[in-house]
Design an enzyme around this catalytic site. Structure first.
Site, PDB file in Angstrom:
ATOM      1  N   SER A  34       0.687  -1.263   0.066  1.00 24.15           N
ATOM      2  CA  SER A  34      -0.516   0.396  -0.030  1.00 24.15           C
ATOM      3  C   SER A  34       0.867   0.819   0.304  1.00 24.15           C
ATOM      4  O   SER A  34       2.137   1.313   0.695  1.00 24.15           O
ATOM      5  CB  SER A  34      -0.478  -0.070   1.308  1.00 24.15           C
ATOM      6  OG  SER A  34      -0.423  -0.179   2.039  1.00 24.15           O
ATOM      7  N   ARG A  41       8.767   1.476   3.117  1.00 20.27           N
ATOM      8  CA  ARG A  41      10.563   0.862   2.646  1.00 20.27           C
ATOM      9  C   ARG A  41      11.315   1.763   1.365  1.00 20.27           C
ATOM     10  O   ARG A  41      12.534   2.002   1.924  1.00 20.27           O
ATOM     11  CB  ARG A  41       9.816   0.073   1.354  1.00 20.27           C
ATOM     12  CG  ARG A  41       9.148  -1.244   1.751  1.00 20.27           C
ATOM     13  CD  ARG A  41       9.373  -2.970   2.425  1.00 20.27           C
ATOM     14  NE  ARG A  41       8.563  -3.327   2.386  1.00 20.27           N
ATOM     15  CZ  ARG A  41       7.864  -3.682   3.316  1.00 20.27           C
ATOM     16  NH1 ARG A  41       8.135  -3.095   4.919  1.00 20.27           N
ATOM     17  NH2 ARG A  41       6.934  -4.584   3.688  1.00 20.27           N
ATOM     18  N   LYS A 144      -6.280  -9.764  -4.681  1.00 24.95           N
ATOM     19  CA  LYS A 144      -5.422 -10.947  -2.942  1.00 24.95           C
ATOM     20  C   LYS A 144      -6.077 -10.545  -1.954  1.00 24.95           C
ATOM     21  O   LYS A 144      -6.394  -8.967  -1.988  1.00 24.95           O
ATOM     22  CB  LYS A 144      -3.641 -10.257  -2.761  1.00 24.95           C
ATOM     23  CG  LYS A 144      -2.857 -10.785  -1.621  1.00 24.95           C
ATOM     24  CD  LYS A 144      -2.009 -10.238  -1.770  1.00 24.95           C
ATOM     25  CE  LYS A 144      -2.036  -9.795  -0.469  1.00 24.95           C
ATOM     26  NZ  LYS A 144      -0.748  -8.799   0.845  1.00 24.95           N
ATOM     27  N   GLU A 185      -4.829 -15.501   2.140  1.00 26.13           N
ATOM     28  CA  GLU A 185      -3.552 -14.745   2.374  1.00 26.13           C
ATOM     29  C   GLU A 185      -4.194 -14.979   4.136  1.00 26.13           C
ATOM     30  O   GLU A 185      -4.542 -13.789   4.785  1.00 26.13           O
ATOM     31  CB  GLU A 185      -2.954 -14.264   2.053  1.00 26.13           C
ATOM     32  CG  GLU A 185      -1.373 -13.627   3.284  1.00 26.13           C
ATOM     33  CD  GLU A 185      -1.617 -12.676   2.606  1.00 26.13           C
ATOM     34  OE1 GLU A 185      -1.247 -11.805   1.429  1.00 26.13           O
ATOM     35  OE2 GLU A 185      -0.201 -12.115   2.820  1.00 26.13           O
ATOM     36  N   LYS A 227      -2.064 -18.865   0.252  1.00 24.35           N
ATOM     37  CA  LYS A 227      -0.985 -17.935   0.968  1.00 24.35           C
ATOM     38  C   LYS A 227      -0.793 -18.069   1.879  1.00 24.35           C
ATOM     39  O   LYS A 227      -1.307 -17.077   2.726  1.00 24.35           O
ATOM     40  CB  LYS A 227      -0.973 -16.638   0.008  1.00 24.35           C
ATOM     41  CG  LYS A 227      -0.227 -16.056   0.273  1.00 24.35           C
ATOM     42  CD  LYS A 227       0.586 -15.077   0.126  1.00 24.35           C
ATOM     43  CE  LYS A 227       1.398 -13.669  -0.122  1.00 24.35           C
ATOM     44  NZ  LYS A 227       1.750 -12.489  -0.962  1.00 24.35           N
ATOM     45  N   GLY A 270       6.714 -12.909   5.712  1.00 26.14           N
ATOM     46  CA  GLY A 270       6.702 -12.824   6.719  1.00 26.14           C
ATOM     47  C   GLY A 270       7.527 -12.255   7.627  1.00 26.14           C
ATOM     48  O   GLY A 270       7.462 -11.332   8.717  1.00 26.14           O
TER      49      GLY A 270
END
Ligand code: 13P
Length: 344
Positions: A34, A41, A144, A185, A227, A270
């Site tokens: 998002s 990041r 997803k 997921e 997932k 993860g």
């Protein structure tokens, strides 16, 4: 033919897409951060999270030479699905021309479950059917939805497990009705001091609940991908388990709970290091044969090294693309149990 309300054309297409996503030697690149997450990041490399920088970074990933040999699909954030490369080609077209299936993250994030202190439910069901039809028209082949479960103290509560399994299943059924393969997921977070046994117990419980709800919602198992997270100790647990122990515990749970009709399990990373995520996948494939393809749908474990190499600088673009190719190749080898640390 047991595909409930889906037409044969749709169920065939869903099964074909699901199989293509877990084709031998290939896996999924999760690039669906998002805007909030990609900012975190980018902060680590001191790059401003502007729309253009986000687009340029995703272009770097999607145009990396040769990745189509190891990458079957890419998950995008909604903003990215509508963006184009610098030469004006929509990302969806560019990916399809390379034989890579475009995917879309459709949940709209987490919210606190009232009555619990810290557990979360995933949002985004309102109006989802119409949104999915729009994404399918825009070129997406799959979608997803991420649910998050915490371990620790009295957690997870039954309420959190059930709410999340229900939402995942509602989402999956809506995806299939719109012709999109759902990636289901249920992420059990690695955060915490719990040991691997606790993770194994919770993983089995959560997955049993998810598959029971998927069945109640008449989800066509041959046309979905699971997932999940792997069975590991929490990140602050003093007793960490080795690679083979993680692989054995993870397979034990999945063999008990995941029907063989599901074509593939594509793990998330993860927060594991890139190399460890590859080593775990490799060990599980070595322990086969398994009833489903065991693949990857890594975000950080594929992107950490390219992002660090890029630093937002054009002159680093080719080196960053090589870093992505290298990780993709290592994970491609892990799909056959043929990865070795020498490949690093
Ligand atoms: P990680 O591999 O970084 O966990 O990301 C995968 C993902 O798509 C999380 O939703």
């Amino acid at each position: 033919m047991g595909t409930y309300c889906l037409s044969p054309e749709i169920s065939d297409r869903l099964a074909e897409t699901a199989q293509a996503l877990v084709a031998p030697g290939k896996g999924i690149l999760a690039a669906d951060e998002s805007n909030l997450t990609i900012k975190k990041r980018f902060d680590t490399i001191d790059v401003a999270s502007t729309e253009e920088n986000r687009r340029a970074y995703r272009e770097l990933l999607f145009t990396a030479p040769e990745i189509q040999d190891y990458i079957s699909g890419v998950i995008m954030f909604e903003e990215t699905l509508g963006q184009s490369s610098s030469d004006g080609r929509p990302f969806t077209d560019l990916l399809k021309e390379r034989g890579i299936i475009p995917g879309i993250k459709v949940d709209t994030g987490l919210t606190l479950i009232p009555g619990t202190r810290e557990e979360k439910a995933t949002q985004g069901l309102d109006g989802l059917g119409e949104r999915l039809e729009g994404f399918e028209k825009q070129g997406a082949g799959f979608a997803k939805w991420r649910a998050v479960i915490n371990i620790g103290g009295h957690l997870p509560t039954r309420l959190a497990v059930e709410i999340n399994a229900h939402a995942l299943s509602r989402y999956a059924a809506l995806c299939q009705a719109a012709g999109l393969v759902p990636i289901v997921e249920p992420e059990i977070l690695m955060t915490g001091s719990h040991d691997a046994d606790a993770c194994e117990r919770v993983s089995e419980w959560v997955l049993r609940t998810v598959f029971s709800e998927l069945s109640a919602h008449r989800v066509f198992l041959e046309g979905m991908i699971l997932k999940p997270s792997m069975v590991t100790a929490g990140d602050t647990c003093p007793e960490q388990t080795d690679v083979d122990t993680v692989a054995r515990a993870t397979l034990r749970v999945f063999r008990r709970v995941v029907p063989a009709a599901v074509p593939g399990i594509a793990f998330l990373s993860g927060g594991q290091s890139s190399e460890l995520a590859t080593a775990h996948l490799n060990a599980m494939n070595k322990m086969g044969p398994n009833p489903w393809e065991l693949s990857f749908s890594y975000g950080r474990a594929l992107q950490e090294q390219p992002l660090k190499t890029w630093q937002g600088k054009t002159e680093n673009l080719a080196a960053a693309q090589s870093a992505l190719l290298k990780r993709s190749r290592c994970n491609g080898a892990a799909r056959y149990g043929k990865y070795s640390s020498g490949m690093e």
